[in-house]
Design a protein around this motif. Sequence first.
Motif, PDB file in Angstrom:
ATOM      1  N   UNK A  23       9.124  -5.082 -22.483  1.00 44.09           N
ATOM      2  CA  UNK A  23       7.713  -4.691 -22.500  1.00 44.09           C
ATOM      3  C   UNK A  23       7.193  -4.492 -21.085  1.00 44.09           C
ATOM      4  N   UNK A  24       7.607  -5.340 -20.163  1.00 45.65           N
ATOM      5  CA  UNK A  24       7.179  -5.206 -18.773  1.00 45.65           C
ATOM      6  C   UNK A  24       7.657  -3.891 -18.179  1.00 45.65           C
ATOM      7  N   UNK A  25       8.912  -3.534 -18.432  1.00 41.20           N
ATOM      8  CA  UNK A  25       9.453  -2.279 -17.914  1.00 41.20           C
ATOM      9  C   UNK A  25       8.724  -1.075 -18.503  1.00 41.20           C
ATOM     10  N   UNK A  26       8.485  -1.112 -19.806  1.00 43.67           N
ATOM     11  CA  UNK A  26       7.826   0.018 -20.462  1.00 43.67           C
ATOM     12  C   UNK A  26       6.394   0.199 -19.960  1.00 43.67           C
ATOM     13  N   UNK A  27       5.648  -0.900 -19.886  1.00 43.29           N
ATOM     14  CA  UNK A  27       4.261  -0.802 -19.430  1.00 43.29           C
ATOM     15  C   UNK A  27       4.189  -0.498 -17.937  1.00 43.29           C
ATOM     16  N   UNK A  28       5.179  -0.948 -17.175  1.00 40.66           N
ATOM     17  CA  UNK A  28       5.232  -0.590 -15.758  1.00 40.66           C
ATOM     18  C   UNK A  28       5.416   0.902 -15.598  1.00 40.66           C
ATOM     19  N   UNK A  29       6.280   1.478 -16.405  1.00 36.68           N
ATOM     20  CA  UNK A  29       6.499   2.935 -16.351  1.00 36.68           C
ATOM     21  C   UNK A  29       5.208   3.676 -16.685  1.00 36.68           C
ATOM     22  N   UNK A  30       4.557   3.264 -17.771  1.00 37.73           N
ATOM     23  CA  UNK A  30       3.295   3.909 -18.152  1.00 37.73           C
ATOM     24  C   UNK A  30       2.245   3.746 -17.058  1.00 37.73           C
ATOM     25  N   UNK A  31       2.115   2.526 -16.540  1.00 39.39           N
ATOM     26  CA  UNK A  31       1.108   2.256 -15.515  1.00 39.39           C
ATOM     27  C   UNK A  31       1.371   3.059 -14.247  1.00 39.39           C
ATOM     28  N   UNK A  32       2.628   3.089 -13.810  1.00 36.57           N
ATOM     29  CA  UNK A  32       2.948   3.799 -12.571  1.00 36.57           C
ATOM     30  C   UNK A  32       2.675   5.289 -12.699  1.00 36.57           C
ATOM     31  N   UNK A  33       2.926   5.838 -13.886  1.00 35.17           N
ATOM     32  CA  UNK A  33       2.707   7.271 -14.086  1.00 35.17           C
ATOM     33  C   UNK A  33       1.228   7.628 -13.982  1.00 35.17           C
ATOM     34  N   UNK A  34       0.380   6.869 -14.645  1.00 36.73           N
ATOM     35  CA  UNK A  34      -1.051   7.159 -14.609  1.00 36.73           C
ATOM     36  C   UNK A  34      -1.660   6.830 -13.249  1.00 36.73           C
ATOM     37  N   UNK A  35      -1.274   5.686 -12.692  1.00 42.64           N
ATOM     38  CA  UNK A  35      -1.854   5.299 -11.415  1.00 42.64           C
ATOM     39  C   UNK A  35      -1.391   6.198 -10.279  1.00 42.64           C
ATOM     40  N   UNK A  36      -0.207   6.813 -10.421  1.00 44.37           N
ATOM     41  CA  UNK A  36       0.265   7.746  -9.398  1.00 44.37           C
ATOM     42  C   UNK A  36      -0.706   8.909  -9.238  1.00 44.37           C
ATOM     43  N   UNK A  37      -1.257   9.383 -10.360  1.00 44.13           N
ATOM     44  CA  UNK A  37      -2.212  10.483 -10.288  1.00 44.13           C
ATOM     45  C   UNK A  37      -3.526  10.040  -9.649  1.00 44.13           C
ATOM     46  N   UNK A  38      -3.960   8.820  -9.946  1.00 44.54           N
ATOM     47  CA  UNK A  38      -5.172   8.304  -9.317  1.00 44.54           C
ATOM     48  C   UNK A  38      -4.971   8.168  -7.804  1.00 44.54           C
ATOM     49  N   UNK A  39      -3.828   7.628  -7.416  1.00 48.09           N
ATOM     50  CA  UNK A  39      -3.556   7.436  -5.992  1.00 48.09           C
ATOM     51  C   UNK A  39      -3.381   8.782  -5.295  1.00 48.09           C
ATOM     52  N   UNK A  40      -2.697   9.700  -5.950  1.00 52.45           N
ATOM     53  CA  UNK A  40      -2.520  11.032  -5.355  1.00 52.45           C
ATOM     54  C   UNK A  40      -3.871  11.696  -5.112  1.00 52.45           C
ATOM     55  N   UNK A  41      -4.778  11.560  -6.086  1.00 46.48           N
ATOM     56  CA  UNK A  41      -6.124  12.105  -5.907  1.00 46.48           C
ATOM     57  C   UNK A  41      -6.865  11.423  -4.776  1.00 46.48           C
ATOM     58  N   UNK A  42      -6.670  10.100  -4.650  1.00 44.16           N
ATOM     59  CA  UNK A  42      -7.301   9.373  -3.562  1.00 44.16           C
ATOM     60  C   UNK A  42      -6.776   9.806  -2.208  1.00 44.16           C
ATOM     61  N   UNK A  43      -5.467  10.002  -2.114  1.00 40.58           N
ATOM     62  CA  UNK A  43      -4.880  10.452  -0.850  1.00 40.58           C
ATOM     63  C   UNK A  43      -5.378  11.848  -0.475  1.00 40.58           C
ATOM     64  N   UNK A  44      -5.496  12.692  -1.495  1.00 37.64           N
ATOM     65  CA  UNK A  44      -5.967  14.054  -1.224  1.00 37.64           C
ATOM     66  C   UNK A  44      -7.433  14.077  -0.808  1.00 37.64           C
ATOM     67  N   UNK A  45      -8.182  13.039  -1.194  1.00 33.92           N
ATOM     68  CA  UNK A  45      -9.619  13.007  -0.893  1.00 33.92           C
ATOM     69  C   UNK A  45      -9.931  12.384   0.468  1.00 33.92           C
ATOM     70  N   UNK A  46      -8.908  11.917   1.174  1.00 32.54           N
ATOM     71  CA  UNK A  46      -9.152  11.355   2.505  1.00 32.54           C
ATOM     72  C   UNK A  46      -9.692  12.459   3.412  1.00 32.54           C
TER      73      UNK A  46
END
Length: 218
Positions: A91-114
């Motif tokens: 369960x940890x691996x599966x939710x980590x995969x899901x979390x990393x995928x969604x949060x990657x887009x949030x972080x990418x947007x944050x980096x682009x907004x610098x």
Amino acid sequence: MNTIFQDILDYGPALLGGLRISLALTGLSLLFGTILALVFALGITSRNKAFRWTSTFFVEIGRGAPALVLLQLMYYGLPNADITLSSFTSATLALTWTASAYMAEYIRGGLAAVPGGEIEGAQALGMSQQDTLRYVTIPQGIRIALPALMGFAVLLFQATSLAYSVAVPELMSQAYSAGSSSFNYLSLFIIAGAIYAAISIPATWLSVGVEKHLAKHL
């Protein structure tokens, strides 16, 4: 109403034990997911094709496949490849995969907004590209993405309820187990829902407050 109070007395300790597992699952998934999300966010914009396509693959699968499917894959699919994991680890691996995928887009947007001025200022001071990324772009990008990341953390906590499908004894699993003993499914699900809400609602308010606070300085 008396049934609910009686179920709280009878099954409250078991439900709170399940809550601790839900929180542990959330915390570990967020910890590992944030690290991977930063790697994926940098990979998606990388000039290295192998890094970029690998990052894009994991992000798209993580966002495109339901978390329940990834849970089933980790728990039932990996044993077919001679990899045996506990239900909690799966369960940890599966939710980590899901979390990393969604949060990657949030972080990418944050980096682009610098602001470009921040980066130009760092370059004017003679900072290398790596130092600019480490000391300027990433800290600023994470700060911009923080409210969205906090909001997603609430959704991830709620998503831990799916882990009952792979025998993780988290909160919802404990509610099902107690319901099968007492046959008071309704009252137990109400209690479990109230516990989820007692954590999710204040956490949502906190993320909104952080967003408003940061908006004054961005």
